[in-house]
Design a protein around this motif. Structure first.
Motif, short mmCIF file in Angstrom:
data_model
loop_
_atom_site.label_atom_id
_atom_site.label_comp_id
_atom_site.label_asym_id
_atom_site.label_seq_id
_atom_site.Cartn_x
_atom_site.Cartn_y
_atom_site.Cartn_z
N GLY A 80 0.83 -1.20 0.00
CA GLY A 80 0.00 0.00 0.00
C GLY A 80 0.86 1.24 0.00
N PRO A 81 0.25 2.40 -0.26
CA PRO A 81 1.00 3.66 -0.25
C PRO A 81 1.66 3.91 1.10
N ARG A 82 2.81 4.55 1.07
CA ARG A 82 3.58 4.86 2.26
C ARG A 82 3.89 6.35 2.29
N PRO A 83 4.15 6.91 3.46
CA PRO A 83 4.46 8.34 3.53
C PRO A 83 5.73 8.68 2.74
N TYR A 84 5.76 9.91 2.29
CA TYR A 84 6.92 10.45 1.58
C TYR A 84 7.28 11.78 2.23
N TYR A 85 8.52 11.88 2.72
CA TYR A 85 9.01 13.13 3.30
C TYR A 85 10.00 13.74 2.31
N ALA A 86 9.53 14.72 1.56
CA ALA A 86 10.31 15.32 0.48
C ALA A 86 11.23 16.39 1.06
N SER A 87 12.52 16.10 1.08
CA SER A 87 13.50 17.05 1.62
C SER A 87 13.99 17.98 0.53
N MET A 88 14.18 19.23 0.90
CA MET A 88 14.66 20.21 -0.05
C MET A 88 15.37 21.33 0.72
N PRO A 89 16.22 22.09 0.05
CA PRO A 89 16.91 23.18 0.74
C PRO A 89 15.95 24.22 1.29
N ALA A 90 16.42 24.94 2.29
CA ALA A 90 15.62 26.01 2.88
C ALA A 90 15.24 27.05 1.83
N HIS A 91 14.10 27.67 2.04
CA HIS A 91 13.60 28.75 1.16
C HIS A 91 13.43 28.24 -0.27
N TRP A 92 13.06 26.98 -0.42
CA TRP A 92 13.03 26.35 -1.74
C TRP A 92 12.04 27.01 -2.69
N ARG A 93 10.98 27.56 -2.17
CA ARG A 93 9.99 28.17 -3.07
C ARG A 93 10.52 29.42 -3.76
N ARG A 94 11.55 30.04 -3.18
CA ARG A 94 12.12 31.26 -3.77
C ARG A 94 13.36 30.96 -4.60
N ARG A 95 13.63 29.69 -4.87
CA ARG A 95 14.86 29.32 -5.56
C ARG A 95 14.52 28.54 -6.83
N PRO A 96 14.54 29.21 -7.98
CA PRO A 96 14.13 28.54 -9.23
C PRO A 96 14.92 27.28 -9.53
N GLU A 97 16.22 27.26 -9.20
CA GLU A 97 17.02 26.08 -9.50
C GLU A 97 16.60 24.88 -8.67
N VAL A 98 16.07 25.13 -7.47
CA VAL A 98 15.56 24.04 -6.64
C VAL A 98 14.18 23.60 -7.12
N LEU A 99 13.33 24.57 -7.44
CA LEU A 99 12.00 24.23 -7.96
C LEU A 99 12.10 23.36 -9.20
N ALA A 100 13.10 23.62 -10.04
CA ALA A 100 13.26 22.82 -11.25
C ALA A 100 13.53 21.36 -10.94
N VAL A 101 14.12 21.09 -9.75
CA VAL A 101 14.45 19.72 -9.35
C VAL A 101 13.28 19.05 -8.65
N VAL A 102 12.58 19.77 -7.77
CA VAL A 102 11.63 19.13 -6.86
C VAL A 102 10.21 19.07 -7.40
N GLU A 103 9.89 19.87 -8.41
CA GLU A 103 8.51 19.90 -8.87
C GLU A 103 8.07 18.57 -9.48
N ALA A 104 8.94 17.90 -10.24
CA ALA A 104 8.55 16.63 -10.87
C ALA A 104 8.28 15.53 -9.85
N PRO A 105 9.19 15.26 -8.87
CA PRO A 105 8.85 14.21 -7.91
C PRO A 105 7.64 14.53 -7.04
N MET A 106 7.44 15.81 -6.71
CA MET A 106 6.26 16.16 -5.93
C MET A 106 4.99 15.94 -6.74
#
Length: 315
Positions: free
Chosen positions: A98-124
């Protein structure tokens, strides 16, 4: 998704998992091989998506030995469209029961960092497609020796007398400000750190500091200097005005014991708590967005989705 193969790892394939470059190397993380050696990662709980022999998606669920809970998704990287990641998660969820929890880790202030958003948007996005629902975000902060604010003298502090005193104060605190490692406490020991912290924090009562005003308790802080990092594990208040001074007192106790770094976790929506941590000298290290299984995940078996699911051998 023609030519896509999704399967768990088999013995000796640790290098296959690591062949995918780390998209967020600035985040602290346990290496996959070290996790296998320690028993938290298991090959049958580690899945990859391969296209033309290249890893385009990888997912590793972790559960420390002796834990009472279910594995949670700790590593999930994707170099493909979200539908590939969702297919990977669905196939693994079926094998995991069955589905299991996912704790998506990312650098601080990730929403204001386009280079991070480019990485994390697809897995989320893949997690949402696979039936997981975003349930909140937590911020990890770190103090590394910044001078602490001076005490006003309004409050006094002392060690807790015994577990009974700690439990009595915990029962009066509806929503603690700081709970560090709450997800791990729940998964490993089935403990709610907010309501029963002593079931997880096994150190002496003297590791807890009580703040008093005119002789009456107004706050409680639990520290752990012998964990993987020195922790401010618990901070709860009966009077919000003591927050900054109790924070400084708890860090001072750990620093006097030799700590060069102190870690604290707080819910991202607690903006006043985050601000007080920063005034005390903490800086934000990372965020974790929690995805939990929906009541009706709506994700069926992986068969028939246009890719091959290969059965892996378990060692």
């Amino acid at each position: 998704m023609t030519g896509l193969v999704i399967r768990p790892l088999v013995a000796g394939e640790e290098s296959l998992f690591e062949s995918m470059p780390d998209p967020l190397p600035q985040l602290r993380k346990v290496g996959y091989a070290d996790g296998i050696a320690g028993g938290g990662y298991r090959r049958e709980n580690t899945w990859v998506a391969l296209q033309a022999g290249r890893v385009v998606g990888r997912a590793a669920w972790v559960l420390p030995p002796g834990s009472v809970g279910v594995p949670w998704l700790e590593r999930f990287d994707l170099d493909a469209e979200p539908e590939v990641g969702a297919a990977l998660l669905r196939a693994a969820h079926e094998a995991l029961g069955g589905p299991r929890p996912y704790y998506a880790s990312m650098p601080a202030h990730w929403r204001r960092r386009p280079e991070v958003l480019a990485v994390v948007e697809a897995p989320m996005a893949a997690a949402r497609l696979a039936g997981l629902v975003e349930r909140g975000e937590r911020v990890r902060c770190s103090w590394t020796g910044t001078p602490l604010p001076a005490s006003s003298g309004r409050y006094t502090f002392r060690p807790a007398a015994d577990p009974l005193e700690i439990n009595a104060l915990v029962a009066r605190i509806a929503e603690p400000d700081v709970l560090t490692g709450v997800e791990v406490a729940r998964a490993v020991a089935g403990v709610d750190l907010a309501t029963d912290p002593l079931a997880w924090l096994k150190g002496p009562a003297g590791n807890w500091r009580i703040a008093l005003h005119a002789g009456e308790p107004v706050g409680l802080a639990g520290t752990a200097g012998d964990a993987c990092y020195p922790l401010l594990a618990y901070l709860g208040l009966l009077d919000e005005s003591v927050r900054g001074e109790l924070l400084a007192e708890a860090v001072r106790v750990l620093a006097d014991g030799g700590a060069r770094e102190v870690i604290a976790d707080v819910d991202a929506h607690r903006v006043m708590v985050v601000a007080e941590l920063e005034r005390t000298g903490f800086r934000q290290l990372r965020c974790r967005v929690a995805f939990e299984p929906a009541e009706d995940p709506g994700s069926g078996p992986a068969a028939g989705l246009g890719f091959a699911v290969a059965a892996g051998q378990q060692d």
